[in-house]
Design a protein around this motif. Structure first.
Motif, PDB file in Angstrom:
ATOM      1  N   LEU A   5       9.603  -0.580  -6.969  1.00 54.03           N
ATOM      2  CA  LEU A   5      10.605  -0.702  -8.041  1.00 54.03           C
ATOM      3  C   LEU A   5      10.220  -1.706  -9.121  1.00 54.03           C
ATOM      4  N   ASP A   6       9.004  -2.234  -9.051  1.00 57.72           N
ATOM      5  CA  ASP A   6       8.552  -3.197 -10.075  1.00 57.72           C
ATOM      6  C   ASP A   6       9.457  -4.417 -10.158  1.00 57.72           C
ATOM      7  N   LEU A   7       9.836  -4.965  -9.036  1.00 60.62           N
ATOM      8  CA  LEU A   7      10.675  -6.164  -9.021  1.00 60.62           C
ATOM      9  C   LEU A   7       9.816  -7.396  -9.278  1.00 60.62           C
ATOM     10  N   PRO A   8      10.408  -8.462  -9.796  1.00 58.91           N
ATOM     11  CA  PRO A   8       9.620  -9.656 -10.096  1.00 58.91           C
ATOM     12  C   PRO A   8       9.223 -10.468  -8.866  1.00 58.91           C
ATOM     13  N   CYS A   9       9.851 -10.178  -7.732  1.00 56.29           N
ATOM     14  CA  CYS A   9       9.538 -10.922  -6.508  1.00 56.29           C
ATOM     15  C   CYS A   9      10.082 -10.133  -5.321  1.00 56.29           C
ATOM     16  N   LEU A  10       9.810 -10.604  -4.110  1.00 58.99           N
ATOM     17  CA  LEU A  10      10.390  -9.935  -2.934  1.00 58.99           C
ATOM     18  C   LEU A  10      11.917 -10.001  -3.040  1.00 58.99           C
ATOM     19  N   GLU A  34       0.837  -1.216   0.000  1.00 62.25           N
ATOM     20  CA  GLU A  34       0.000   0.000   0.000  1.00 62.25           C
ATOM     21  C   GLU A  34       0.864   1.256   0.000  1.00 62.25           C
ATOM     22  N   GLN A  35       1.909   1.261   0.800  1.00 60.08           N
ATOM     23  CA  GLN A  35       2.790   2.430   0.843  1.00 60.08           C
ATOM     24  C   GLN A  35       3.525   2.618  -0.481  1.00 60.08           C
ATOM     25  N   ALA A  36       3.971   1.528  -1.067  1.00 61.80           N
ATOM     26  CA  ALA A  36       4.672   1.612  -2.351  1.00 61.80           C
ATOM     27  C   ALA A  36       3.755   2.184  -3.427  1.00 61.80           C
ATOM     28  N   THR A  37       2.522   1.731  -3.446  1.00 64.36           N
ATOM     29  CA  THR A  37       1.561   2.215  -4.448  1.00 64.36           C
ATOM     30  C   THR A  37       1.345   3.715  -4.293  1.00 64.36           C
ATOM     31  N   SER A  38       1.256   4.171  -3.059  1.00 61.75           N
ATOM     32  CA  SER A  38       1.039   5.597  -2.799  1.00 61.75           C
ATOM     33  C   SER A  38       2.225   6.441  -3.295  1.00 61.75           C
ATOM     34  N   PHE A  39       3.440   6.026  -2.954  1.00 61.68           N
ATOM     35  CA  PHE A  39       4.624   6.795  -3.367  1.00 61.68           C
ATOM     36  C   PHE A  39       4.861   6.690  -4.867  1.00 61.68           C
ATOM     37  N   LYS A  40       4.564   5.546  -5.435  1.00 56.54           N
ATOM     38  CA  LYS A  40       4.803   5.364  -6.863  1.00 56.54           C
ATOM     39  C   LYS A  40       3.912   6.282  -7.689  1.00 56.54           C
ATOM     40  N   SER A  41       2.718   6.564  -7.191  1.00 58.23           N
ATOM     41  CA  SER A  41       1.819   7.447  -7.939  1.00 58.23           C
ATOM     42  C   SER A  41       2.361   8.865  -8.000  1.00 58.23           C
ATOM     43  N   ARG A  42       3.234   9.226  -7.069  1.00 64.48           N
ATOM     44  CA  ARG A  42       3.796  10.581  -7.047  1.00 64.48           C
ATOM     45  C   ARG A  42       5.218  10.641  -7.604  1.00 64.48           C
ATOM     46  N   THR A  91      21.396  -0.955  -5.579  1.00 65.61           N
ATOM     47  CA  THR A  91      21.404   0.085  -4.535  1.00 65.61           C
ATOM     48  C   THR A  91      19.993   0.633  -4.317  1.00 65.61           C
ATOM     49  N   ASP A  92      19.203   0.760  -5.385  1.00 68.91           N
ATOM     50  CA  ASP A  92      17.823   1.246  -5.228  1.00 68.91           C
ATOM     51  C   ASP A  92      16.982   0.288  -4.375  1.00 68.91           C
ATOM     52  N   ILE A  93      17.212  -1.003  -4.553  1.00 64.19           N
ATOM     53  CA  ILE A  93      16.476  -1.989  -3.753  1.00 64.19           C
ATOM     54  C   ILE A  93      16.741  -1.757  -2.266  1.00 64.19           C
ATOM     55  N   HIS A  94      18.010  -1.576  -1.927  1.00 62.74           N
ATOM     56  CA  HIS A  94      18.357  -1.380  -0.519  1.00 62.74           C
ATOM     57  C   HIS A  94      17.940   0.004  -0.020  1.00 62.74           C
ATOM     58  N   THR A  98       9.417   5.373  -9.960  1.00 59.15           N
ATOM     59  CA  THR A  98      10.366   4.483  -9.264  1.00 59.15           C
ATOM     60  C   THR A  98      11.597   5.240  -8.760  1.00 59.15           C
ATOM     61  N   ASP A  99      11.513   6.564  -8.715  1.00 60.73           N
ATOM     62  CA  ASP A  99      12.677   7.381  -8.328  1.00 60.73           C
ATOM     63  C   ASP A  99      12.816   7.440  -6.799  1.00 60.73           C
ATOM     64  N   VAL A 100      13.395   6.403  -6.246  1.00 63.45           N
ATOM     65  CA  VAL A 100      13.516   6.319  -4.791  1.00 63.45           C
ATOM     66  C   VAL A 100      14.452   7.402  -4.246  1.00 63.45           C
ATOM     67  N   GLY A 101      15.454   7.802  -5.056  1.00 66.98           N
ATOM     68  CA  GLY A 101      16.362   8.874  -4.629  1.00 66.98           C
ATOM     69  C   GLY A 101      15.613  10.177  -4.427  1.00 66.98           C
ATOM     70  N   ALA A 102      14.645  10.469  -5.314  1.00 64.15           N
ATOM     71  CA  ALA A 102      13.864  11.706  -5.189  1.00 64.15           C
ATOM     72  C   ALA A 102      13.013  11.684  -3.920  1.00 64.15           C
ATOM     73  N   ILE A 103      12.491  10.525  -3.583  1.00 64.67           N
ATOM     74  CA  ILE A 103      11.691  10.416  -2.352  1.00 64.67           C
ATOM     75  C   ILE A 103      12.568  10.746  -1.144  1.00 64.67           C
ATOM     76  N   CYS A 104      13.771  10.190  -1.137  1.00 68.60           N
ATOM     77  CA  CYS A 104      14.684  10.451  -0.015  1.00 68.60           C
ATOM     78  C   CYS A 104      15.029  11.939   0.062  1.00 68.60           C
ATOM     79  N   ARG A 105      15.328  12.553  -1.078  1.00 71.05           N
ATOM     80  CA  ARG A 105      15.673  13.983  -1.068  1.00 71.05           C
ATOM     81  C   ARG A 105      14.517  14.810  -0.521  1.00 71.05           C
ATOM     82  N   ASP A 106      13.311  14.534  -0.994  1.00 70.10           N
ATOM     83  CA  ASP A 106      12.157  15.311  -0.546  1.00 70.10           C
ATOM     84  C   ASP A 106      11.852  15.100   0.934  1.00 70.10           C
ATOM     85  N   ARG A 107      12.255  13.972   1.446  1.00 68.95           N
ATOM     86  CA  ARG A 107      12.000  13.690   2.866  1.00 68.95           C
ATOM     87  C   ARG A 107      13.174  14.116   3.744  1.00 68.95           C
ATOM     88  N   GLY A 108      14.212  14.699   3.122  1.00 67.37           N
ATOM     89  CA  GLY A 108      15.326  15.198   3.917  1.00 67.37           C
ATOM     90  C   GLY A 108      16.247  14.112   4.436  1.00 67.37           C
TER      91      GLY A 108
END
Length: 223
Positions: A184-189, A47-55, A127-130, A58-68
């Motif tokens: 990140l649209d991975l094929p599995c956990l 649920e959290q991934a779906t929420s962030f992905k809509s905004r 690195t994005d996965i981690h 898959t740019d996880v770096g941008a999420i981190c920057r915006d969250r400080g």
């Protein structure tokens, strides 16, 4: 389920259950509640991934920057004594920082395809996965509350009339895996990569891993 050239990849539930089995209190979890401690954290992370992905996509770096959150790529392997790790997060009121260990990431990249025939990973993907995994723990710290604390406690110790209850801490890891997978649209956990590393390093054979997935699946089916 996703079919590779040779195998059907384990489902989220099976890989989540594999993570749950490493909980120190797994033996105290009633059989009837095993699915609950797998399915609820999977749903929370998804649920959290779906929420962030809509905004953010898959740019996880941008999420981190915006969250400080500061992100540091350390060239070394992450080790404390005999324990090796690939990433760590420091959370405090003053600073939130994620450190990724490049050497360990590269090591994982080289063996990631062991259980995913035909699928290679770039260092950025690893690195994005981690990063996504640690980002989820930041979300737990700042907003969501820790996943294990949001779920039912279990009885961890009974001495006569004395009952001590505790949370199932690995559920937080299951939720973080699900967050990474769906952001990140991975094929599995992504904990599948841990098993790929074990096979690559010789501590587990591929045959043993696939046999174990059948055991996990059967146990979960009968819970």
């Amino acid at each position: 389920m996703m079919k590779t050239a040779a195998r059907t990849l384990p489902s989220d539930a099976v890989l989540g259950y594999a993570e749950l089995k490493s909980d120190l209190l797994f033996h105290r979890i009633p059989h009837s509640k095993r699915r609950y401690y797998v399915e609820r954290p999977l749903a929370i992370g998804r649920e959290q991934a779906t929420s962030f992905k809509s905004r953010y996509g898959t740019d996880v770096g941008a999420i981190c920057r915006d969250r400080g959150i500061s992100v540091n790529l350390n060239e070394r392997q992450g080790t404390i004594g005999q324990i090796r790790f690939r990433a760590q997060i420091e959370l405090s009121a003053k600073e939130r920082a994620i450190t990724l260990y490049k050497s360990s990431m590269e090591e994982l990249r080289q063996c990631a395809g062991v259980l995913l025939p035909g699928r290679s990973f770039t260092l950025k993907e690893i690195t994005d996965i981690h990063l996504a995994h640690e980002l989820f723990h930041d979300l737990e710290f700042t907003e969501l509350g820790y996943t294990n604390k949001r779920l039912d406690d279990i009885s961890s110790l009974s001495l006569g009339p004395l009952r001590i209850r505790a949370s199932v801490t690995r559920t937080s890891e299951i939720a973080a895996h699900a967050f990474s997978r769906y952001l990140l649209d991975l094929p599995c956990l992504p904990n599948l990569l841990d098993y790929a590393y074990m096979i690559h390093s010789g501590t587990l054979t591929a045959a043993e891993f696939w046999r174990q997935t059948e055991v996990w699946s059967g146990e979960l089916e009968n819970s």
